[in-house]
Every structure is written in structure tokens, then in C-alpha cells.
Design a protein around this motif. Structure first.
Motif, PDB file in Angstrom:
ATOM      1  N   LEU A 167       0.819  -1.208   0.000  1.00  0.00           N
ATOM      2  CA  LEU A 167       0.000   0.000   0.000  1.00  0.00           C
ATOM      3  C   LEU A 167       0.855   1.260   0.000  1.00  0.00           C
ATOM      4  CD1 LEU A 167      -2.744  -1.071   2.572  1.00  0.00           C
ATOM      5  CD2 LEU A 167      -2.967  -0.956   0.081  1.00  0.00           C
ATOM      6  N   GLY A 168       2.154   1.076   0.252  1.00  0.00           N
ATOM      7  CA  GLY A 168       3.067   2.204   0.187  1.00  0.00           C
ATOM      8  C   GLY A 168       3.344   2.853   1.512  1.00  0.00           C
ATOM      9  N   SER A 169       2.684   2.408   2.573  1.00  0.00           N
ATOM     10  CA  SER A 169       2.909   2.999   3.894  1.00  0.00           C
ATOM     11  C   SER A 169       2.913   1.884   4.943  1.00  0.00           C
ATOM     12  CB  SER A 169       1.830   4.035   4.217  1.00  0.00           C
ATOM     13  OG  SER A 169       0.539   3.472   4.059  1.00  0.00           O
ATOM     14  N   GLY A 170       3.691   0.858   4.683  1.00  0.00           N
ATOM     15  CA  GLY A 170       3.703  -0.305   5.552  1.00  0.00           C
ATOM     16  C   GLY A 170       4.291  -0.058   6.919  1.00  0.00           C
ATOM     17  N   GLY A 171       4.929   1.100   7.125  1.00  0.00           N
ATOM     18  CA  GLY A 171       5.413   1.435   8.441  1.00  0.00           C
ATOM     19  C   GLY A 171       6.695   0.733   8.813  1.00  0.00           C
ATOM     20  N   ALA A 172       7.003   0.777  10.096  1.00  0.00           N
ATOM     21  CA  ALA A 172       8.281   0.279  10.601  1.00  0.00           C
ATOM     22  C   ALA A 172       8.456  -1.201  10.333  1.00  0.00           C
ATOM     23  CB  ALA A 172       8.395   0.573  12.092  1.00  0.00           C
ATOM     24  N   ARG A 173       7.401  -1.976  10.447  1.00  0.00           N
ATOM     25  CA  ARG A 173       7.555  -3.424  10.288  1.00  0.00           C
ATOM     26  C   ARG A 173       7.903  -3.804   8.856  1.00  0.00           C
ATOM     27  NH1 ARG A 173       3.124  -6.686  13.567  1.00  0.00           N
ATOM     28  NH2 ARG A 173       1.721  -5.802  12.040  1.00  0.00           N
ATOM     29  N   ALA A 174       7.323  -3.099   7.894  1.00  0.00           N
ATOM     30  CA  ALA A 174       7.686  -3.361   6.499  1.00  0.00           C
ATOM     31  C   ALA A 174       9.151  -3.017   6.261  1.00  0.00           C
ATOM     32  CB  ALA A 174       6.797  -2.547   5.562  1.00  0.00           C
ATOM     33  N   LYS A 175       9.626  -1.959   6.915  1.00  0.00           N
ATOM     34  CA  LYS A 175      11.030  -1.573   6.769  1.00  0.00           C
ATOM     35  C   LYS A 175      11.946  -2.604   7.412  1.00  0.00           C
ATOM     36  CE  LYS A 175       9.980   3.374   6.667  1.00  0.00           C
ATOM     37  NZ  LYS A 175      10.102   4.663   7.381  1.00  0.00           N
ATOM     38  N   ILE A 176      11.521  -3.190   8.536  1.00  0.00           N
ATOM     39  CA  ILE A 176      12.343  -4.184   9.223  1.00  0.00           C
ATOM     40  C   ILE A 176      12.527  -5.424   8.358  1.00  0.00           C
ATOM     41  CG2 ILE A 176      12.381  -5.816  11.157  1.00  0.00           C
ATOM     42  CD1 ILE A 176      11.123  -3.618  12.876  1.00  0.00           C
ATOM     43  N   ILE A 177      11.453  -5.971   7.813  1.00  0.00           N
ATOM     44  CA  ILE A 177      11.574  -7.199   7.021  1.00  0.00           C
ATOM     45  C   ILE A 177      12.375  -6.931   5.754  1.00  0.00           C
ATOM     46  CG2 ILE A 177       9.337  -6.826   5.895  1.00  0.00           C
ATOM     47  CD1 ILE A 177      11.027 -10.200   6.721  1.00  0.00           C
TER      48      ILE A 177
END
Length: 245
Positions: free
Chosen positions: A81-91
Motif C-alpha cells: 500500500l506504500g505505507s507499511g510502516g516500521a515493520r515493512a522496513k524491518i523485514i
């Protein structure tokens, strides 16, 4: 509201719906009747949080609750969605680090092999192998920094340990001190075990930061199988066989 759960704040609900374009966040669905789902269950988080919530249609929400759609997939839908937040950045940072470590390991092994070959290659070949090793070291350091910038203290400590472990190995290789044939099997196994333990602990820490159980996060990124070539039609196969005769 189950479990004495408070209502989702109006602004948070609006933000989640806008994020998904007022359609189900699963791109192959995109239904317009929507519910707000928690990726990590409410019973674990006890919080309404933008990074942990996603807009789903009732059908996809039910499938998610039943386990037909796993949480790692839901995190990916959130990231898309383009705004996955911190968790999307971690993975994302974790997978980049894994790839960087793999490439650095290969470059270290290539340099060691070049330096211990019985029929020594040209000095230019060894120099090229060293430069490749240095390049991969720099890329790995950047990947470590990226993961540390989005991870917690445990992730920061473990990535630092793993990076230092590889720095020592690379330095010994450049100084032609590795492979170390004077090292006993117990010493070698103990050194490798410390690395393996740190890699396992890092995986556990990343899974915990994502709100996933250990077995919900594959140790390696899963890639779809390569498409198989379509079988040739019988008429075309006959013409090709005739042309080859």
C-alpha cells in the motif's frame, strides 16, 4: 465490542481507509465493503495502531482469521500500500542483510581459494578478489546500518556481533591467515556455532519485532518457482523434428 476493545478512533479509521483507497487492501480482491483488521491480533497488542492494521473486505478478513492468509502475507499487502510502516522496513532491511552476508561470504571464500591454489593465479586476479571482498564488506555494512536504524536494541547488538564476526574472517583472509590449518576442529566448530547462534537469535528478534511467531517467518525469503516453458504443440514439434533430421 469483544474483549472490552475500544472503538477504532475515527481519524485512524479514516487513515486506514484512505491508505487502501477505500477498497480491500488485497490487490486481487479490491472489494468495497470494508472492515479494519489487526495484523498481529488485538489480544496480543491491546492497541489500535496504524502500522498493525489494514482494511479488508469481510471475506478476506474471515480468511485471514482462519489462517488461510498468513500474517507474513498480510504484512506484504500492507507494505504494497506504500505505507507499511516500521515493520515493512524491518523485514525489507533484514532480507537485504541476509543477501549481503551471502555475497560477502562467497567473496571471502573466493579470495581464500585464490590465495591457496597450488598453481597460483596472477596477482591481478588476487587483487580483483580482494577488491570484490572489500566491496561486499561495504555493502554489508550499509545493510547492517539500515537494519539497525529500524530495529530495536537487541537487533542492533546482534547485527553488530555478526558483522564483527565477518570482519575478523575477512581480515584474516586478506592477511592470508585463513583458512587456519592450525585451528583445531573444536575451535573451528565453536567459532561457527557462535555465529549460527547469533544468526538464529537475530531471526527470532526480527520475528518478534514483526509480531510473528518464529515459524511464521521463513528463514530465507521465499521466491516463486520459475515459470516452466509451455509444451510445444504437436504440429510445431513435428516440424522442428523434421527440420533437425
Amino acid at each position: 465490542m469483544p474483549d472490552n476493545r475500544p472503538a477504532v478512533p475515527r481519524q485512524l479509521a479514516r487513515d486506514l481507509l484512505v491508505e487502501a483507497g477505500h477498497r480491500c487492501a488485497i490487490s486481487t480482491c479490491r472489494a468495497t465493503t470494508l472492515e479494519l483488521a489487526h495484523i498481529t491480533p488485538w489480544v496480543k497488542t491491546r492497541a489500535h495502531d496504524f502500522d498493525n492494521m489494514i482494511a479488508l473486505c469481510p471475506n478476506c478478513h474471515t480468511r485471514f482469521d482462519k489462517g488461510e492468509i498468513d500474517r507474513l502475507s498480510m504484512l506484504q499487502y500492507k507494505a504494497e500500500l506504500g505505507s507499511g510502516g516500521a515493520r515493512a522496513k524491518i523485514i525489507s532491511a533484514y532480507r537485504r542483510l541476509q543477501g549481503a552476508l551471502d555475497r560477502w561470504t562467497k567473496s571471502i571464500a573466493n579470495l581464500a581459494g585464490a590465495q591457496v591454489l597450488a598453481s597460483a593465479p596472477s596477482p591481478d586476479y588476487i587483487l580483483q578478489a580482494r577488491r570484490e571482498c572489500e566491496r561486499e564488506a561495504g555493502l554489508t555494512h550499509a545493510a547492517v546500518s539500515d537494519l539497525q536504524s529500524v530495529g530495536d536494541d537487541i537487533i542492533e547488538f546482534l547485527t553488530e556481533f555478526i558483522y564483527d564476526w565477518f570482519v575478523q574472517l575477512a581480515s584474516k583472509t586478506v592477511d592470508m591467515e585463513w583458512p587456519d590449518y592450525s585451528e583445531s576442529r573444536e575451535e573451528r566448530n565453536g567459532r561457527l556455532q557462535r555465529l549460527n547462534d547469533a544468526l538464529l537469535e537475530l531471526h527470532l528478534a526480527v520475528a518478534d519485532a514483526l509480531g510473528l511467531e518464529f515459524d511464521e517467518l521463513p528463514v530465507r525469503e521465499e521466491h516463486p518457482p520459475s515459470p516452466q516453458p509451455r509444451p510445444l504443440g504437436a504440429a510445431y514439434q513435428h516440424r522442428r523434428d523434421a527440420a533437425n533430421r
